[in-house]
Design an enzyme around this catalytic site. Structure first.
Site, PDB file in Angstrom:
ATOM      1  N   CYS A 172      54.849  35.743  -7.322  1.00  0.00           N
ATOM      2  CA  CYS A 172      55.939  36.497  -6.707  1.00  0.00           C
ATOM      3  C   CYS A 172      55.870  36.238  -5.215  1.00  0.00           C
ATOM      4  O   CYS A 172      54.963  36.711  -4.536  1.00  0.00           O
ATOM      5  CB  CYS A 172      55.824  37.990  -7.004  1.00  0.00           C
ATOM      6  SG  CYS A 172      57.086  38.994  -6.185  1.00  0.00           S
TER       7      CYS A 172
ATOM      8  N   CYS B 270      64.342  37.219  -4.208  1.00  0.00           N
ATOM      9  CA  CYS B 270      63.250  36.637  -5.000  1.00  0.00           C
ATOM     10  C   CYS B 270      62.696  35.463  -4.210  1.00  0.00           C
ATOM     11  O   CYS B 270      63.362  34.438  -4.062  1.00  0.00           O
ATOM     12  CB  CYS B 270      63.754  36.187  -6.372  1.00  0.00           C
ATOM     13  SG  CYS B 270      62.491  35.363  -7.376  1.00  0.00           S
TER      14      CYS B 270
END
EC number: 5.1.1.7
Length: 274
Positions: A73, A217
């Site tokens: 992430c 993201c």
């Protein structure tokens, strides 16, 4: 259990120090914590653990809101770096961490920005993982909604990137789940919808695996730029505009690591009884 709430361009996280406190999390507990009405609420939960390698500083774990653990992430990595500094767990400017699928270097640039060495993009289909006989710059995927042309890459997690004319008119929430769960992605995938403004600027929306569309993201921005460069539509330094803000992505091409620079914001500290 003590925790911090943080965000990277609106992609929000519950961050937990597993170095100085004992933490045991199940999928059920994570799902309850992720509930925005009855829990803390977040896109992902980030867990800081002691390193497994004496040459590293920490081990970095990521859990989606549905309780599933993932290997990468990017926005979380920036918040991870800010968190361990704010909590006095390290005073280093360059922080070396391991993840489920590799290693990363997180560099504090100033009070807000963090630069992350995301490693080299992975193109080999079996390593993404993605079902294909060989690597291609474009793949055709068929869904019940439409047939799409896309690029596929792993940034430590699988990304499928589609180039679209206008991200505001794209059916992200209809097409996203169909591609996320497509049979050719055995571990599902994050789906990026990329509008190329020019060779140094894109707009991007990402439907994240296990979380749905998020404000931003980081690994999705990295994947989109890597695909755009491989397809010959982008240069080596690209501004990525996401709904929650902008990231700067740099990649010199195959054989080189990819770098992401962006904000990491601390919101508040809290305590919750499990």
């Amino acid at each position: 259990m003590q925790f911090s709430k943080m965000h990277g361009l609106g992609n929000d996280f519950m961050v937990i120090d597993g170095v100085t406190q004992n933490v045991y999390l199940t999928e059920e507990v994570i799902r309850k914590l992720a509930d925005r009405h009855r829990g803390v609420g977040f896109d992902q939960l980030l867990l800081v653990e002691p390193p497994y390698d004496p040459e590293l500083d920490f081990h970095y774990r990521i859990f989606n809101a549905d309780g599933s653990e993932v290997a990468q992430c990017g926005n979380g990595a920036r918040c991870f770096a800010r968190f361990v500094t704010l909590k006095g767990l390290t005073n280093k400017q360059d922080i070396h961490v391991s993840t489920a699928k590799g290693k990363m270097v997180l560099t504090l640039k100033d009070e807000e920005k963090v630069r992350v060495n995301m490693g080299e993009p992975i193109w080999e289909p079996a390593q993404v993982p993605f079902t294909a006989n060989k690597f291609e710059k474009n793949y055709i995927l068929r869904t019940d909604l439409q047939t799409v042309l896309c690029g596929v890459v792993s940034m430590g997690n699988p990304h499928c990137v589609l180039q679209v004319e206008d991200i505001n008119l794209t059916p992200v929430n209809e097409l996203g789940p169909l591609l996320e769960n497509h049979e050719r992605f055995p571990e599902r995938a994050n789906i990026g919808f990329m509008q190329v403004v020019n060779r140094n600027h894109i707009k991007l929306r990402v439907f994240e695996r296990g979380a749905g569309e998020t404000q931003a993201c980081g690994s999705g921005a990295c994947g989109a730029v890597a695909v755009g460069i491989m397809q010959g539509v982008l240069d080596n330094n690209v501004q990525v505009d996401l709904p929650g803000g902008s990231l700067q992505i740099e990649w010199e091409g195959v054989g080189h690591p990819l770098y992401m620079t962006g904000d990491a914001t601390h919101i508040y500290d809290g305590f919750i009884k499990l």
